[in-house]
Design a protein around this motif. Structure first.
Motif, PDB file in Angstrom:
ATOM      1  N   GLY A  70       0.766  -1.242   0.000  1.00 59.21           N
ATOM      2  CA  GLY A  70       0.000   0.000   0.000  1.00 59.21           C
ATOM      3  C   GLY A  70       0.795   1.289   0.000  1.00 59.21           C
ATOM      4  N   ALA A  71       2.107   1.232  -0.011  1.00 56.87           N
ATOM      5  CA  ALA A  71       2.905   2.469  -0.024  1.00 56.87           C
ATOM      6  C   ALA A  71       2.655   3.225  -1.320  1.00 56.87           C
ATOM      7  CB  ALA A  71       4.385   2.138   0.118  1.00 56.87           C
ATOM      8  N   ASN A  72       2.603   4.550  -1.225  1.00 59.64           N
ATOM      9  CA  ASN A  72       2.367   5.350  -2.435  1.00 59.64           C
ATOM     10  C   ASN A  72       2.983   6.746  -2.365  1.00 59.64           C
ATOM     11  OD1 ASN A  72       0.688   6.679  -0.702  1.00 59.64           O
ATOM     12  ND2 ASN A  72      -1.205   6.181  -1.771  1.00 59.64           N
ATOM     13  N   ASN A  73       4.084   6.895  -1.668  1.00 62.49           N
ATOM     14  CA  ASN A  73       4.751   8.198  -1.579  1.00 62.49           C
ATOM     15  C   ASN A  73       5.770   8.355  -2.713  1.00 62.49           C
ATOM     16  OD1 ASN A  73       6.203   6.151  -0.256  1.00 62.49           O
ATOM     17  ND2 ASN A  73       7.263   7.577   1.081  1.00 62.49           N
ATOM     18  N   TRP A  74       5.255   8.314  -3.944  1.00 67.23           N
ATOM     19  CA  TRP A  74       6.095   8.291  -5.141  1.00 67.23           C
ATOM     20  C   TRP A  74       7.025   9.484  -5.235  1.00 67.23           C
ATOM     21  CZ3 TRP A  74       4.481   3.766  -5.223  1.00 67.23           C
ATOM     22  CH2 TRP A  74       3.159   3.396  -5.360  1.00 67.23           C
ATOM     23  N   ASN A  75       6.504  10.692  -5.000  1.00 64.49           N
ATOM     24  CA  ASN A  75       7.315  11.895  -5.206  1.00 64.49           C
ATOM     25  C   ASN A  75       8.459  11.999  -4.208  1.00 64.49           C
ATOM     26  OD1 ASN A  75       6.060  13.023  -7.498  1.00 64.49           O
ATOM     27  ND2 ASN A  75       4.333  13.652  -6.230  1.00 64.49           N
ATOM     28  N   GLU A  76       8.193  11.704  -2.963  1.00 68.71           N
ATOM     29  CA  GLU A  76       9.262  11.746  -1.947  1.00 68.71           C
ATOM     30  C   GLU A  76      10.392  10.795  -2.329  1.00 68.71           C
ATOM     31  OE1 GLU A  76      10.049  10.331   2.656  1.00 68.71           O
ATOM     32  OE2 GLU A  76       8.002  10.478   1.951  1.00 68.71           O
ATOM     33  N   VAL A  77      10.020   9.604  -2.737  1.00 65.58           N
ATOM     34  CA  VAL A  77      11.028   8.595  -3.072  1.00 65.58           C
ATOM     35  C   VAL A  77      11.729   8.962  -4.383  1.00 65.58           C
ATOM     36  CG1 VAL A  77      11.395   6.159  -3.610  1.00 65.58           C
ATOM     37  CG2 VAL A  77       9.866   6.803  -1.739  1.00 65.58           C
ATOM     38  N   LEU A  78      11.000   9.521  -5.348  1.00 62.89           N
ATOM     39  CA  LEU A  78      11.615   9.947  -6.606  1.00 62.89           C
ATOM     40  C   LEU A  78      12.724  10.954  -6.338  1.00 62.89           C
ATOM     41  CD1 LEU A  78      11.378  10.262  -9.878  1.00 62.89           C
ATOM     42  CD2 LEU A  78      10.348  12.424  -9.210  1.00 62.89           C
ATOM     43  N   ILE A  79      12.430  11.979  -5.568  1.00 59.66           N
ATOM     44  CA  ILE A  79      13.419  13.023  -5.307  1.00 59.66           C
ATOM     45  C   ILE A  79      14.614  12.452  -4.545  1.00 59.66           C
ATOM     46  CG2 ILE A  79      13.820  15.201  -4.072  1.00 59.66           C
ATOM     47  CD1 ILE A  79      10.848  15.882  -4.876  1.00 59.66           C
ATOM     48  N   CYS A  80      14.333  11.609  -3.573  1.00 62.04           N
ATOM     49  CA  CYS A  80      15.418  10.970  -2.823  1.00 62.04           C
ATOM     50  C   CYS A  80      16.287  10.120  -3.752  1.00 62.04           C
ATOM     51  CB  CYS A  80      14.828  10.119  -1.710  1.00 62.04           C
ATOM     52  SG  CYS A  80      16.071   9.326  -0.704  1.00 62.04           S
ATOM     53  N   ALA A  81      15.662   9.370  -4.656  1.00 62.02           N
ATOM     54  CA  ALA A  81      16.417   8.529  -5.590  1.00 62.02           C
ATOM     55  C   ALA A  81      17.259   9.388  -6.529  1.00 62.02           C
ATOM     56  CB  ALA A  81      15.467   7.632  -6.375  1.00 62.02           C
ATOM     57  N   CYS A  82      16.739  10.544  -6.935  1.00 61.70           N
ATOM     58  CA  CYS A  82      17.505  11.461  -7.778  1.00 61.70           C
ATOM     59  C   CYS A  82      18.717  12.007  -7.037  1.00 61.70           C
ATOM     60  CB  CYS A  82      16.619  12.610  -8.256  1.00 61.70           C
ATOM     61  SG  CYS A  82      15.356  12.111  -9.446  1.00 61.70           S
ATOM     62  N   GLU A  83      18.563  12.245  -5.747  1.00 65.99           N
ATOM     63  CA  GLU A  83      19.669  12.756  -4.929  1.00 65.99           C
ATOM     64  C   GLU A  83      20.741  11.701  -4.687  1.00 65.99           C
ATOM     65  OE1 GLU A  83      17.597  13.971  -1.419  1.00 65.99           O
ATOM     66  OE2 GLU A  83      16.936  15.863  -2.308  1.00 65.99           O
ATOM     67  N   ARG A  84      20.382  10.424  -4.840  1.00 60.23           N
ATOM     68  CA  ARG A  84      21.310   9.338  -4.506  1.00 60.23           C
ATOM     69  C   ARG A  84      21.723   8.495  -5.704  1.00 60.23           C
ATOM     70  NH1 ARG A  84      20.667   8.046   1.455  1.00 60.23           N
ATOM     71  NH2 ARG A  84      19.547   9.855   2.208  1.00 60.23           N
TER      72      ARG A  84
END
Length: 186
Positions: A70-84
């Motif tokens: 059920g996780a759906n925090n796509w934008n938070e994870v997208l930005i974090c993945a871009c930073e890493r």
């Protein structure tokens, strides 16, 4: 939980610990699937926190597990993945509906993650001209320090030349003269 010591986790559970979401989130950060499954069996339900931690650490398979829960925090994870520099996670978040592509693009650009920059520009369909975040003063400082700002920026844009759209075709014609105008104004 984060360090994967299931024996210690079981001991703390036997002593009354019962914050399953906290335990799951930290197990996700450490990539410990056995502890994650234990926390889920005990009642953990906050997959967003777990997914963010898993993706920050590069555990895409655990991120997928959290999505299935059920996780759906796509934008938070997208930005974090871009930073890493986590391009596979960026692709996953885009496929799930993340729409903060420009924010992710800036994060990847600032860190020099050109593969992610290319991917996000292709997804956006254009290059935001204000991706150059240097002020006129900073550009002039580069110039006075012996660095040719036009060459500096052109080297950053060289990796974009294979992208087929009008924005990249005329990029040098648009941005590099502006840099030269800034230098001349000082």
């Amino acid at each position: 939980c984060r360090d994967g010591h299931i024996d210690i986790v079981n001991l703390t559970i036997s002593k009354g610990a019962n914050d399953w979401n906290w335990g799951m989130a930290y197990a996700c950060q450490g990539g410990h699937l056995d502890i994650i499954n234990l926390m889920i069996s005990k009642g953990a339900t906050d997959g967003d926190w777990g997914m963010a931690n898993a993706c920050r650490s590069g555990y895409i398979h655990i991120g997928n597990l959290m999505i299935s829960k059920g996780a759906n925090n796509w934008n938070e994870v997208l930005i974090c993945a871009c930073e890493r520099d986590q391009i596979d996670i960026v692709k996953l978040m885009i496929s799930k509906g993340a729409d903060k592509l420009i924010e992710g693009l800036y994060s990847a650009w600032d860190r020099g993650y050109d593969d992610i920059v290319n991917l996000l520009i292709l997804e956006l369909g254009y290059i935001p001209v204000n991706i150059i975040s240097l002020t006129g003063e900073q550009i002039y400082f580069l110039y006075k320090s012996g660095v040719n700002p036009s060459t500096y920026f052109q080297s950053r844009f060289d990796h974009l030349k294979d992208i087929d759209n009008a924005a990249t075709t005329n990029l040098s014609d648009v941005i590099l003269p502006e840099i030269n105008n800034i230098i001349m104004s000082y």
